[in-house]
Design a protein around this motif. Structure first.
Motif, short mmCIF file in Angstrom:
data_model
loop_
_atom_site.label_atom_id
_atom_site.label_comp_id
_atom_site.label_asym_id
_atom_site.label_seq_id
_atom_site.Cartn_x
_atom_site.Cartn_y
_atom_site.Cartn_z
N PHE A 85 0.83 -1.20 0.00
CA PHE A 85 0.00 0.00 0.00
C PHE A 85 0.87 1.25 0.00
O PHE A 85 0.58 2.22 -0.68
CB PHE A 85 -0.95 0.01 1.20
N GLN A 86 1.93 1.23 0.78
CA GLN A 86 2.82 2.39 0.84
C GLN A 86 3.49 2.62 -0.51
O GLN A 86 3.57 3.76 -0.98
CB GLN A 86 3.89 2.18 1.93
N LEU A 87 3.95 1.55 -1.15
CA LEU A 87 4.57 1.69 -2.46
C LEU A 87 3.58 2.25 -3.48
O LEU A 87 3.89 3.17 -4.23
CB LEU A 87 5.10 0.34 -2.96
N ARG A 88 2.37 1.71 -3.49
CA ARG A 88 1.37 2.14 -4.47
C ARG A 88 0.93 3.59 -4.25
O ARG A 88 0.51 4.24 -5.18
CB ARG A 88 0.16 1.22 -4.43
N SER A 89 1.05 4.07 -3.03
CA SER A 89 0.62 5.44 -2.77
C SER A 89 1.73 6.46 -3.00
O SER A 89 1.51 7.66 -2.88
CB SER A 89 0.08 5.57 -1.34
N SER A 90 2.91 5.99 -3.38
CA SER A 90 4.04 6.90 -3.60
C SER A 90 3.78 7.83 -4.79
O SER A 90 3.33 7.40 -5.85
CB SER A 90 5.32 6.10 -3.87
N GLN A 91 4.05 9.09 -4.60
CA GLN A 91 3.94 10.08 -5.67
C GLN A 91 5.29 10.28 -6.37
O GLN A 91 5.36 10.95 -7.39
CB GLN A 91 3.48 11.42 -5.07
N GLU A 92 6.35 9.69 -5.82
CA GLU A 92 7.69 9.91 -6.35
C GLU A 92 8.16 8.80 -7.28
O GLU A 92 9.02 9.04 -8.13
CB GLU A 92 8.68 10.03 -5.18
N LEU A 93 7.62 7.60 -7.13
CA LEU A 93 8.08 6.47 -7.93
C LEU A 93 7.22 6.29 -9.17
O LEU A 93 6.02 6.51 -9.14
CB LEU A 93 8.03 5.18 -7.09
N ASP A 94 7.85 5.84 -10.25
CA ASP A 94 7.08 5.58 -11.47
C ASP A 94 6.43 4.19 -11.36
O ASP A 94 6.89 3.34 -10.59
CB ASP A 94 7.98 5.67 -12.71
N PRO A 95 5.36 3.95 -12.11
CA PRO A 95 4.62 2.69 -12.00
C PRO A 95 5.46 1.44 -12.25
O PRO A 95 5.27 0.42 -11.57
CB PRO A 95 3.52 2.83 -13.06
N ASP A 96 6.41 1.48 -13.18
CA ASP A 96 7.25 0.31 -13.44
C ASP A 96 8.13 -0.01 -12.24
O ASP A 96 8.32 -1.17 -11.89
CB ASP A 96 8.12 0.53 -14.69
N SER A 97 8.67 1.01 -11.60
CA SER A 97 9.50 0.79 -10.41
C SER A 97 8.66 0.23 -9.27
O SER A 97 9.09 -0.67 -8.56
CB SER A 97 10.14 2.11 -9.95
N ILE A 98 7.45 0.76 -9.12
CA ILE A 98 6.55 0.26 -8.08
C ILE A 98 6.24 -1.21 -8.31
O ILE A 98 6.33 -2.03 -7.39
CB ILE A 98 5.26 1.10 -8.03
N ASP A 99 5.92 -1.58 -9.56
CA ASP A 99 5.62 -2.98 -9.88
C ASP A 99 6.82 -3.88 -9.61
O ASP A 99 6.68 -4.98 -9.08
CB ASP A 99 5.19 -3.13 -11.34
N ALA A 100 8.02 -3.42 -9.95
CA ALA A 100 9.23 -4.21 -9.71
C ALA A 100 9.46 -4.41 -8.21
O ALA A 100 9.81 -5.51 -7.76
CB ALA A 100 10.44 -3.53 -10.36
N MET A 101 9.26 -3.35 -7.45
CA MET A 101 9.46 -3.46 -6.01
C MET A 101 8.41 -4.36 -5.36
O MET A 101 8.73 -5.13 -4.45
CB MET A 101 9.47 -2.06 -5.38
N ILE A 102 7.18 -4.30 -5.85
CA ILE A 102 6.13 -5.17 -5.32
C ILE A 102 6.45 -6.62 -5.64
O ILE A 102 6.24 -7.51 -4.81
CB ILE A 102 4.75 -4.74 -5.84
N ALA A 103 7.00 -6.88 -6.82
CA ALA A 103 7.40 -8.24 -7.18
C ALA A 103 8.48 -8.74 -6.21
O ALA A 103 8.45 -9.91 -5.79
CB ALA A 103 7.90 -8.29 -8.62
N MET A 104 9.40 -7.87 -5.82
CA MET A 104 10.45 -8.25 -4.86
C MET A 104 9.85 -8.51 -3.49
O MET A 104 10.24 -9.46 -2.80
CB MET A 104 11.53 -7.16 -4.78
N VAL A 105 8.89 -7.70 -3.08
CA VAL A 105 8.22 -7.90 -1.80
C VAL A 105 7.47 -9.23 -1.81
O VAL A 105 7.55 -10.01 -0.85
CB VAL A 105 7.26 -6.71 -1.48
N ASP A 106 6.75 -9.52 -2.90
CA ASP A 106 6.05 -10.80 -3.04
C ASP A 106 7.02 -11.96 -2.89
O ASP A 106 6.76 -12.92 -2.17
CB ASP A 106 5.34 -10.90 -4.39
N TYR A 107 8.15 -11.87 -3.59
CA TYR A 107 9.16 -12.92 -3.53
C TYR A 107 9.69 -13.09 -2.10
O TYR A 107 9.80 -14.21 -1.60
CB TYR A 107 10.32 -12.61 -4.48
N ALA A 108 9.98 -11.99 -1.45
CA ALA A 108 10.52 -12.05 -0.09
C ALA A 108 9.53 -12.71 0.87
O ALA A 108 9.91 -13.55 1.69
CB ALA A 108 10.90 -10.66 0.40
N PHE A 109 8.26 -12.34 0.78
CA PHE A 109 7.27 -12.91 1.69
C PHE A 109 6.97 -14.37 1.37
O PHE A 109 6.70 -15.15 2.27
CB PHE A 109 6.00 -12.06 1.72
#
Length: 117
Positions: A85-109
């Motif tokens: 939720f925090q990543l998706r609400s970021s106004q500073e990150l572009d959507p591709d970066s957000i998706d990549a970071m969410i993929a990393m979070v998914d992998y980690a969990f």
């Protein structure tokens, strides 16, 4: 502190649960809201009370989850959900970066769950 609705977190939660589904399909799944209304809420606009309650039921969270200034806010969210939720609400990150970071979070969990830690 007065309570206000955290529309950024609500928008993020909708986007996260909706994933790749279309607005029409998701609005139909929620029930009795239009795709246009859902789009406006995803853009951070304040929904009416009835729509907000329907969305919270669809998200399977308490309405308190999105109330800023309320002591119970965020208590029902998992750590992974809070990060996403925090990543998706970021106004500073572009959507591709957000998706990549969410993929990393998914992998980690998934790894933590698999390793039993």
């Amino acid at each position: 502190m007065p309570s206000t609705l955290n529309t950024e977190m609500l928008a993020s939660a909708i986007k996260t649960k909706r994933e790749k589904k279309g607005l029409r399909e998701t609005a139909a799944e929620i029930g009795d809201i239009s795709p246009a209304t859902l789009s406006r809420v995803e853009q951070g606009n304040l929904p009416d009370v009835e729509t907000f309650i329907k969305i919270c039921k669809w998200l399977e969270v308490s309405t308190d989850t999105f109330v800023k200034g309320d002591k119970v806010a965020n208590q029902e969210l998992s750590e992974k959900e809070k990060i996403v939720f925090q990543l998706r609400s970021s106004q500073e990150l572009d959507p591709d970066s957000i998706d990549a970071m969410i993929a990393m979070v998914d992998y980690a969990f998934k790894k933590v769950k698999k390793d039993g830690k």
